[in-house]
Design an enzyme around this catalytic site. Structure first.
Site, PDB file in Angstrom:
ATOM      1  N   THR A  67      -7.055  -7.079  28.643  1.00  0.00           N
ATOM      2  CA  THR A  67      -7.034  -7.929  27.446  1.00  0.00           C
ATOM      3  C   THR A  67      -8.446  -8.344  27.055  1.00  0.00           C
ATOM      4  O   THR A  67      -8.831  -8.285  25.884  1.00  0.00           O
ATOM      5  CB  THR A  67      -6.169  -9.188  27.709  1.00  0.00           C
ATOM      6  N   SER A 194      -7.740  -1.364  32.830  1.00  0.00           N
ATOM      7  CA  SER A 194      -7.377  -2.561  33.587  1.00  0.00           C
ATOM      8  C   SER A 194      -7.047  -2.177  35.022  1.00  0.00           C
ATOM      9  O   SER A 194      -6.279  -1.223  35.247  1.00  0.00           O
ATOM     10  CB  SER A 194      -6.170  -3.219  32.925  1.00  0.00           C
ATOM     11  N   THR A 232     -20.611 -15.091  36.592  1.00  0.00           N
ATOM     12  CA  THR A 232     -20.783 -14.458  37.907  1.00  0.00           C
ATOM     13  C   THR A 232     -19.697 -13.409  38.111  1.00  0.00           C
ATOM     14  O   THR A 232     -18.521 -13.651  37.855  1.00  0.00           O
ATOM     15  CB  THR A 232     -20.736 -15.523  39.021  1.00  0.00           C
ATOM     16  N   CYS A 320       4.964  -8.586  28.843  1.00  0.00           N
ATOM     17  CA  CYS A 320       4.471  -9.797  28.188  1.00  0.00           C
ATOM     18  C   CYS A 320       5.495 -10.384  27.238  1.00  0.00           C
ATOM     19  O   CYS A 320       5.470 -11.561  26.962  1.00  0.00           O
ATOM     20  CB  CYS A 320       3.200  -9.496  27.393  1.00  0.00           C
TER      21      CYS A 320
HETATM   22  N1  PLP Z   1      -3.314  -2.757  26.733  1.00  0.00           N
HETATM   23  C1  PLP Z   1      -2.180  -2.171  27.142  1.00  0.00           C
HETATM   24  C2  PLP Z   1      -1.745  -0.881  26.490  1.00  0.00           C
HETATM   25  C3  PLP Z   1      -1.406  -2.744  28.151  1.00  0.00           C
HETATM   26  O1  PLP Z   1      -0.275  -2.160  28.539  1.00  0.00           O
HETATM   27  C4  PLP Z   1      -1.847  -3.961  28.736  1.00  0.00           C
HETATM   28  C5  PLP Z   1      -1.044  -4.625  29.769  1.00  0.00           C
HETATM   29  O2  PLP Z   1       0.154  -4.444  29.858  1.00  0.00           O
HETATM   30  C6  PLP Z   1      -3.051  -4.525  28.290  1.00  0.00           C
HETATM   31  C7  PLP Z   1      -3.770  -3.903  27.280  1.00  0.00           C
HETATM   32  C8  PLP Z   1      -3.578  -5.799  28.859  1.00  0.00           C
HETATM   33  O3  PLP Z   1      -4.120  -5.591  30.142  1.00  0.00           O
HETATM   34  P1  PLP Z   1      -4.260  -6.825  31.172  1.00  0.00           P
HETATM   35  O4  PLP Z   1      -2.884  -7.066  31.722  1.00  0.00           O
HETATM   36  O5  PLP Z   1      -5.221  -6.331  32.206  1.00  0.00           O
HETATM   37  O6  PLP Z   1      -4.778  -7.978  30.417  1.00  0.00           O
END
Ligand code: PLP
Length: 376
Positions: A67, A194, A232, A320
């Protein structure tokens, strides 16, 4: 069976990063030995991530998540190039990390074009060409969709962006570790990954920022990450991400064919054993681990709860947005009828799944679906 939400930490990754919570706990900005050791561990990890993504180590910026990497890319370009133009192109099926960042920019005077997708979740390449104007500064498109696994034509989109001199950001969070990624070949000026989707722990991500791409930082403070991301560093997380990239690179082809065979068996078993089901997503261009299936006449949350009682973890839509009653924006954009979208589950397989897991699912799922359908 919910690896697209998060994945267990790989034992090889755990072994690599634990020492950085114990004896090697230095601050990489410190001049003394402990600091220098932490700094060199970061640089070693940066090389591994760069090798995995097909870019130069100097182009890798570590972040706290996918994110944050997406935010850094989209807001960073908007801020750096906003004086030249305020038009950004994206699709309707992006993750909220991109979608809501676009919404924020829109509320701040940027003009966002959100392109439609077809029934398989694919955008029309011609529409990218058509909507680019003199004020377009960024195209942001995901590599693979988190809900359906559909792999978008990022190479072709990158080529269009390059032809028009527009920066291309690719959200490769779901693709990383599941299919090979090549920053250079897809002309991605920016590319986000990620850690927790690929065997590293939660709380670490990275953004590849190709040389020449103008990006303003959006976290201000110290001079870490060559002034691109203050704060950091998460040394243990960075070491973990480096090791996860190295391990993924070594096993990606064998693992994707093993997991692809499991996913295919899962889908065939569901099609053979349960009437009125529909597989969502592009059958040809799809992550090998993901199956998104609509069960007519069932509520996804009830299916999910019943499977949970059997010890099977799946997702209704994206992690989410599970728990909310909203219909998936991805399935909606693909034209799936709302009633069917409400009965859709995402099965996403990974390293620790076995053929036995799939057979266990296929043993219990038909009965659950039948019971739920009778109740309606
Ligand atoms: N982008 C996509 C396509 C994702 O599937 C996700 C998480 O499900 C993210 C971004 C966000 O990643 P993070 O969970 O590391 O914030």
């Amino acid at each position: 069976m919910d690896y697209n939400a998060t994945a267990p930490v790989h034992p090889g990754v755990l072994e690599a990063f634990l020492p950085f919570y114990r004896e090697s706990f230095g601050n990489p900005s410190s001049i003394h030995m402990a600091g220098r050791r932490a700094k060199s561990a970061i640089e070693e990890a940066r090389e591994k991530v760069a090798r995995f993504l097909g870019c130069e180590p100097v182009e890798v910026v570590f972040t706290s998540s996918g994110t944050e990497a997406d935010n850094m890319a989209v807001k960073g370009v908007a801020s750096a190039l906003g004086g030249r133009g305020k038009h950004i192109v994206t699709t309707r099926v992006e993750h909220p990390a991109v979608l809501n960042t676009m919404l924020h920019l829109e509320q701040n005077g940027y003009h966002i074009t959100r392109l439609d997708v077809d029934r398989e979740g694919m955008p029309d390449l011609g529409q990218f060409e058509e909507c680019i104007t003199g004020s377009t500064i960024l195209i942001s498109v995901m590599h693979a969709n988190n809900e359906t696994g559909t792999i978008l034509p990022v190479r072709e989109i990158g080529a269009i962006a390059a032809r028009h001199g527009v920066v291309f950001h690719c959200d490769a969070v779901q693709a990383a570790g599941k299919i090979p990624i090549e920053c250079r070949e897809m002309n991605a000026g920016l590319l986000a990954i990620s850690g927790h989707k690929m065997g590293a722990p939660q709380g670490i991500g990275a953004l590849a920022v190709r040389l020449g791409v103008k990006l303003h930082p959006f976290i201000h403070g110290g001079s870490q990450e060559r002034n691109r991301r203050a704060g950091t560093e998460n040394v243990a997380g960075i070491v973990a991400l480096g090791r996860a990239c190295e391990l993924a690179q070594a096993s990606i082809l064998s693992e994707s064919s093993r997991i692809g065979a499991l996913r295919d068996r899962l889908e065939q078993g569901v099609l053979d054993g349960i009437p009125d089901v529909r597989i969502n997503g592009d059958r040809e261009h799809r992550l090998p681990n993901t199956a998104n299936i609509s069960f007519a006449g069932c509520a996804a949350d009830s299916l999910l709860a019943n499977l949970d009682l059997e010890g099977i973890a799946v997702s209704s839509g994206a992690a989410c947005s599970s728990g909310t009653q909203r219909v998936s924006h991805v399935l909606t954009a693909m034209g799936v009828e709302p009633a069917l979208a409400r009965g859709s589950l995402r099965f996403s397989l990974g390293r620790e799944n076995s053929a036995g897991d799939v057979e266990h699912l296929l043993g219990v799922l038909p009965g659950i679906v039948e019971r739920l359908r009778k109740r309606r």
